[in-house]
Structure formats: structure tokens, C-alpha cells
Design a protein around this motif. Structure first.
Motif, mmCIF file in Angstrom:
data_model
loop_
_atom_site.group_PDB
_atom_site.id
_atom_site.type_symbol
_atom_site.label_atom_id
_atom_site.label_comp_id
_atom_site.label_asym_id
_atom_site.label_seq_id
_atom_site.Cartn_x
_atom_site.Cartn_y
_atom_site.Cartn_z
ATOM 1 N N SER A 5 0.748 -1.100 0.234
ATOM 2 C CA SER A 5 -0.319 -0.500 0.045
ATOM 3 C C SER A 5 0.976 1.115 -0.162
ATOM 4 C CB SER A 5 -0.854 -0.208 1.055
ATOM 5 O OG SER A 5 -1.841 1.109 1.120
ATOM 6 N N ASP A 7 0.497 6.022 -0.854
ATOM 7 C CA ASP A 7 0.484 7.244 -1.241
ATOM 8 C C ASP A 7 -0.364 7.493 -2.765
ATOM 9 O OD1 ASP A 7 -0.649 8.390 1.413
ATOM 10 O OD2 ASP A 7 1.199 7.825 1.902
ATOM 11 N N TYR A 8 0.976 6.529 -3.835
ATOM 12 C CA TYR A 8 1.473 7.362 -4.534
ATOM 13 C C TYR A 8 1.579 5.893 -5.949
ATOM 14 C CZ TYR A 8 -0.335 12.581 -3.755
ATOM 15 O OH TYR A 8 -1.134 13.234 -3.070
ATOM 16 N N ILE A 30 5.042 11.149 2.442
ATOM 17 C CA ILE A 30 4.569 10.599 1.868
ATOM 18 C C ILE A 30 4.735 9.517 0.819
ATOM 19 C CG2 ILE A 30 3.473 10.807 -1.144
ATOM 20 C CD1 ILE A 30 3.359 13.950 -0.211
ATOM 21 N N ARG A 31 4.176 7.958 0.862
ATOM 22 C CA ARG A 31 4.704 6.508 0.435
ATOM 23 C C ARG A 31 4.623 6.724 -0.497
ATOM 24 N NH1 ARG A 31 3.844 1.376 1.642
ATOM 25 N NH2 ARG A 31 5.620 0.305 1.990
ATOM 26 N N ASN A 211 11.410 6.459 1.218
ATOM 27 C CA ASN A 211 9.768 6.267 1.536
ATOM 28 C C ASN A 211 9.481 6.422 0.422
ATOM 29 O OD1 ASN A 211 11.073 9.150 1.493
ATOM 30 N ND2 ASN A 211 9.001 10.129 1.051
ATOM 31 N N ARG A 244 -3.464 4.596 -2.351
ATOM 32 C CA ARG A 244 -4.267 5.891 -0.752
ATOM 33 C C ARG A 244 -4.966 6.849 -0.999
ATOM 34 N NH1 ARG A 244 -0.807 3.100 2.558
ATOM 35 N NH2 ARG A 244 0.502 4.945 2.624
ATOM 36 N N ALA A 245 -3.737 7.336 -2.421
ATOM 37 C CA ALA A 245 -4.425 8.636 -2.887
ATOM 38 C C ALA A 245 -4.733 8.693 -4.569
ATOM 39 C CB ALA A 245 -3.346 9.250 -2.331
ATOM 40 N N ARG A 499 -9.033 10.200 -9.191
ATOM 41 C CA ARG A 499 -7.357 9.240 -8.692
ATOM 42 C C ARG A 499 -6.634 8.637 -10.050
ATOM 43 N NH1 ARG A 499 -9.149 7.035 -2.703
ATOM 44 N NH2 ARG A 499 -8.713 4.930 -4.401
ATOM 45 N N ARG A 535 -3.208 17.848 -3.099
ATOM 46 C CA ARG A 535 -3.297 16.659 -1.651
ATOM 47 C C ARG A 535 -3.449 17.644 -0.859
ATOM 48 N NH1 ARG A 535 -1.460 11.944 0.216
ATOM 49 N NH2 ARG A 535 0.298 12.232 2.448
#
Length: 540
Positions: A5, A7-8, A30-31, A211, A244-245, A499, A535
Motif C-alpha cells: 500500500s 500513497d502514490y 508520503i509513501r 519512503n 491510497r491517493a 484519482r 493533496r
């Protein structure tokens, strides 16, 4: 936190993807996952500026795409190599750094891409760059080094500039400056005599961040979309990763429309025929394909050229020694040393041709399924005029549901009368330059078709028989305000799916006048700022 999982998720570690990964991962909270279907860019041939001659034909580092038979180019199938490694095509290109003409970006805004006019994009170019003069004076503080090599070009190039002046064409000291029109010396993105791609400039430091995860040999099958939301990415080996983002496609003008179509976003009729679900019926996905096409006219020369250096053992040894000694000499340069943006007719309101004048001549020899570049043994040079803004439009579409199957590339070259006239105008321009006293002194004899004997019909016929891509495909996921004629909005968000963005050369509203790598990197830097702005808005 789930290891799968992020973020981007960025699909494609090319010229755009490397910048996106670096910019988004600056925030340690931010991952980011960066996926690349190819391998590493760690190779002396990638670092060596003149090494790109070998990279273009290397199937381990390039996608060896082949177009469908192109009626406008005498029914020929043209090779379209694209980067298959970290850095993408920016790791295998000729490193000519051209922003394009200011009017190119005003055209973008006029076509519906609000906020992408010249006044708006110029600061993003400047943020990319550190300009390095011939005496090593520097301006700007961007990670990408743009080198002025005016002190290193071959002396035979002086004839080109003398010829331009004879016929009243302008000469400019900087094709990326405030007055870019005219003949000039191409600046290249190198640092200390080595390629300075976005991978080297941006990803080199970012890859150490905890990250940021980078996966190579990771071929994307599709974007996972549920209820109109992009939830993640599925790879061809079955692995899935959740975003997630946002999911951001940066796979280029061929790869990004291919991934969208495999994900159910594209021309409904094509997808249904291939047994794929249609989540968003948008025929613009894969459409609006544009590319620069050019042909070179080669001549034997009355004085030494780079052929004597690159085609002989003593010459190669001398060039290698110069490079090892101080990272200078022919091996530290692009073969495209001089050229520029000029008007084929003084009445035109802007430049319609991009020139190349190279102090070397060569042949491309087919060896089975591969090709080899052979430098001529005699002193030689070439001249080329490439129409800057083609009006022909082609398509790229998947040929099947298997991601490993190459897509169908239909360039549709020279399908408009305007483009055919531009080809003839470019040929006439080359004739005018070669007819000057300066070039008559240099040229001994034609080493291919006799340019000076060709009339308009023959110029066009020769172009159809010999022209090839200049490796600038764009606009297959073009941005614009109207979903009926575009794929993304002016913030690079895909119409009809939340997204999900496309941030690479496929999002160009129109092709720029010159080499497309610099504007691709600019678009990525500006696009990354949009992602972060959105974001911040969501989190606030």
C-alpha cells in the motif's frame, strides 16, 4: 502499514516518472512506489553521451516498436525505439535540450490547456535547469545541467553558419533564450561530460529515501479501478499494489494509452472486440498521435569531419583518450551539434522548420532483426530540415488483451496537404543553404540522393521513401478542457476516473516545435506541483 500500500503509484520511470518520484517523495510522510518495466540505467553506454548510437538498437534497453505500414511514407514500417530502462527515452536519446518556441505553449493554452501558456511554463523550465556556459559559469540551481558546448563543436560547422548568413537567416546564441529563432549550437543535458537525464538529476538522490520504493522489471497489466476510482496497479506477474491517493501514469506516448486501454478506458468498440470491459468510452485515448518526421541529405566533404575520428582506429583512440583525460571531445557531445528554428519563407509568422547540421555522415545497416550504424570512411556531413508542427494525426491502440503484445502504431504521416507542403518547403530550404558559397566550398559531392537536382515532386517522393521518425511521439492522452476531444483535464486528471492522472509526453495538447524531452520534464515538474497542491487541499 501494508507493504503493498502506497500513497502514490507511478507507472513508468522515464523522463517524467523520475521527476514525479523525486518531487512526491520529498515529504517523508508520503509513501511512493515507482514502477519500471525495464531495468537499470547503470551502463557506460548510458553515461557516455555518444553511446546512444548503440542503445537505440539494444532490445534489452529499448522497446523495439514497429509502426504499421504507413501510406504517407511509401507503405514502410518504421522502427520506433523507446527507452526500456530507468530514465526511459531520456536515457537513450541524443540529449538535445530544446524548450521549444514560446508560441508552442501559447498554442497549448489556446487549445484548452489553461495554465500551460508560455508565461506559465517558463518558470518551470527555469526550475529544472542549471545553465552551464562554455567557461563553466553557471546560472540557475535546477538539478538538470544544460551545457553550452560552443567551444567543443567541430570546426566544419562554421560553414553552416556562414551559409545561413549568406541567405539572410538569423543566428542565435541560445535556442532556449528569449530569442530562440535562428541557427545555433544545440545545448545538451550533460554534467561533467556524462549524460544528465532526469534519472541522474532527480532520482539519483531520491532513491535513497526510505519512503520511495523503486521496482524494475515490473510490467503493468492494468490500473485497478473500482466504482470510478483508481485503487491501484496490477502487474503482469499478478502482484497488486494499492494507491491510497492516486495512480499516475508516466509510461510515455505509447505506454500510457496502452495501459489505459488495457484498464478499460479508451475506444469502446476496440475494447469490446478484444473482450475487455469498457469503463470509460473515450476514443481520444490513443488518438491525436503526433510526431516529427525528417530526412537527411548527406554529402562528401572537402575537409575533415567527425568521420575521420569515429570511423578509424586512431581517431577512436584519440577520442577515447580525450574523454578519459578531461571528459571532453566528440564522445562527450551529441552527434546533433548545430541546427535551429528557421522560416522557410520570410512571410511566415514563425519558424516552420527545425534544422540539423551534423559534421558526420553514416549509414544504417540492417543485420537480421537489428540495425547497426556505420560511419562513412570518407569525410562527410549531413543536413536535415524537419517540419516543426505537423497537422497529421495518427493513433496507437492495443492489438490484444495481453500487455506483452506490442500496440498498433499508425502514424498516418503526411496525410494533410499542409504537411506535404511543409516537407517540400524544408527540402527547398536545404537546397538554398547548400547553394550558398560557404556550403559549395565544403560539399564535394552528394553521398546519397542528389538534393540539388530534386524538384518539388521529387523532394516529396524522396521524403516518402527515406524519411523516418525523429523520436518525438506525443499527445496520445492529450489534455484539454473538453472530454469530447481530450483524455485529461488541464491538471492532468483523466476524464471520468477519479484519482488517476497521466503525466508524460502523451498529455501534450500539441507537439512542440523541437525536441520533446525538455518540455516533457517541464510538464512533470509542473504536474508534480499540481498533485501536491491537490493533496494539501484534500488534507486541509
Amino acid at each position: 502499514m501494508d507493504d503493498n500500500s502506497f500513497d502514490y503509484i507511478i507507472a513508468g520511470a522515464g523522463s517524467a516518472g523520475c521527476i514525479l518520484a523525486e518531487q512526491l517523495s520529498r515529504d517523508p510522510s508520503i509513501r511512493v512506489l515507482l514502477l519500471e518495466a525495464g531495468g537499470s540505467d547503470r551502463s557506460p553506454w548510458v553515461s557516455l553521451p555518444l553511446g546512444y548510437g548503440k542503445l537505440h538498437t539494444d532490445p534489452n534497453r529499448t522497446w523495439q516498436f514497429l509502426t504499421e505500414p504507413d501510406a504517407g511514407l511509401a507503405g514502410r514500417r518504421i522502427k520506433w525505439p523507446r527507452g526500456r530502462l530507468i530514465g526511459g527515452s531520456g536515457s537513450i536519446n541524443a540529449m538535445v535540450y530544446c524548450r521549444g518556441l514560446p508560441s508552442d505553449f501559447d498554442d497549448w493554452a489556446a487549445s484548452g490547456a489553461k495554465g500551460w501558456d508560455w508565461h506559465s511554463v517558463k518558470p518551470w523550465f527555469e526550475a529544472l535547469e542549471t545553465q552551464v556556459s562554455a567557461d563553466n559559469t553557471r546560472s540557475g540551481s535546477g538539478p538538470l545541467h544544460v551545457q553550452d558546448v560552443c567551444d567543443q563543436i567541430h570546426p566544419v560547422n562554421r560553414h553552416f553558419f556562414d551559409g545561413l548568413k549568406e541567405i539572410g537567416l538569423p543566428v542565435t546564441g541560445n535556442m532556449n533564450g528569449d530569442d530562440p529563432e535562428g541557427g545555433g549550437i544545440y545545448r545538451i543535458n550533460t554534467k561533467d561530460g556524462m549524460r544528465c537525464s532526469s534519472a541522474r538529476a532527480y532520482l539519483g538522490t531520491a532513491k535513497k529515501r526510505a519512503n520511495l520504493t523503486i521496482l524494475t522489471r515490473a510490467h503493468v497489466r492494468r490500473v485497478v479501478i473500482r466504482d470510478g476510482l483508481a485503487n491501484g496497479i496490477e502487474l503482469t506477474d499478478g502482484r497488486q499494489f494499492t494507491a491510497r491517493a492516486e495512480v499516475i501514469l508516466a509510461a510515455g506516448a505509447i505506454g500510457s494509452p496502452q495501459i489505459l486501454q488495457l484498464s478499460g478506458i479508451g475506444p469502446g468498440e476496440i475494447l469490446r472486440d478484444l473482450g475487455l470491459p469498457v469503463l470509460t468510452d473515450n476514443p481520444n485515448v490513443g488518438g491525436n498521435l503526433q510526431d516529427h518526421v525528417g530526412v537527411s541529405y548527406t554529402f562528401e566533404a572537402n575537409e575533415p569531419t567527425l568521420n575521420g575520428t569515429l570511423a578509424t582506429l586512431p581517431g577512436k583512440a584519440g577520442a577515447a583518450w580525450a574523454y578519459l583525460w578531461n571528459r571532453k571531445g566528440p564522445l562527450s557531445l551529441s552527434v546533433n551539434q548545430c541546427g535551429g528554428f528557421v522560416r522557410s519563407c520570410p512571410k511566415l509568422n514563425r519558424a516552420d522548420q527545425q534544422l540539423y547540421f551534423n559534421p558526420v555522415s553514416y549509414r544504417v545497416i540492417a543485420e537480421g532483426s537489428r540495425t547497426k550504424v556505420m560511419i562513412d570512411r570518407f569525410p562527410g556531413f549531413l543536413i536535415c530540415a524537419q517540419p516543426t508542427r505537423p497537422t497529421s494525426r495518427g493513433r496507437i491502440d492495443i492489438a490484444g488483451a495481453d500487455p506483452a503484445q506490442a500496440p498498433l502504431i499508425r502514424p498516418n504521416s503526411l496525410s494533410t496537404e499542409e504537411d506535404r507542403r511543409a516537407v517540400v518547403a524544408g527540402g527547398r530550404l536545404c537546397q538554398s543553404i547548400m547553394n550558398t558559397q560557404a556550403l559549395k566550398r565544403l560539399a564535394k559531392a552528394p553521398a546519397g540522393p542528389d538534393l540539388m537536382s530534386l524538384n518539388d515532386d521529387a523532394l516529396l517522393a524522396d521524403f516518402r521513401e527515406r524519411a523516418t521518425t525523429v523520436f518525438h511521439p506525443v499527445s496520445t492522452c492529450r489534455m484539454g478542457v473538453d472530454p469530447e476531444s481530450s483524455v485529461t483535464d488541464n491538471r492532468l486528471k483523466v476524464h471520468g476516473v477519479d484519482r488517476l492522472r497521466v503525466i508524460d509526453a502523451s498529455a501534450f495538447p500539441n507537439i512542440t516545435s523541437g525536441n520533446t524531452n525538455a518540455p516533457t520534464m517541464m510538464l512533470a515538474l509542473k504536474g508534480a506541483s499540481m498533485v501536491l497542491e491537490d493533496r494539501k487541499r484534500v488534507l486541509s
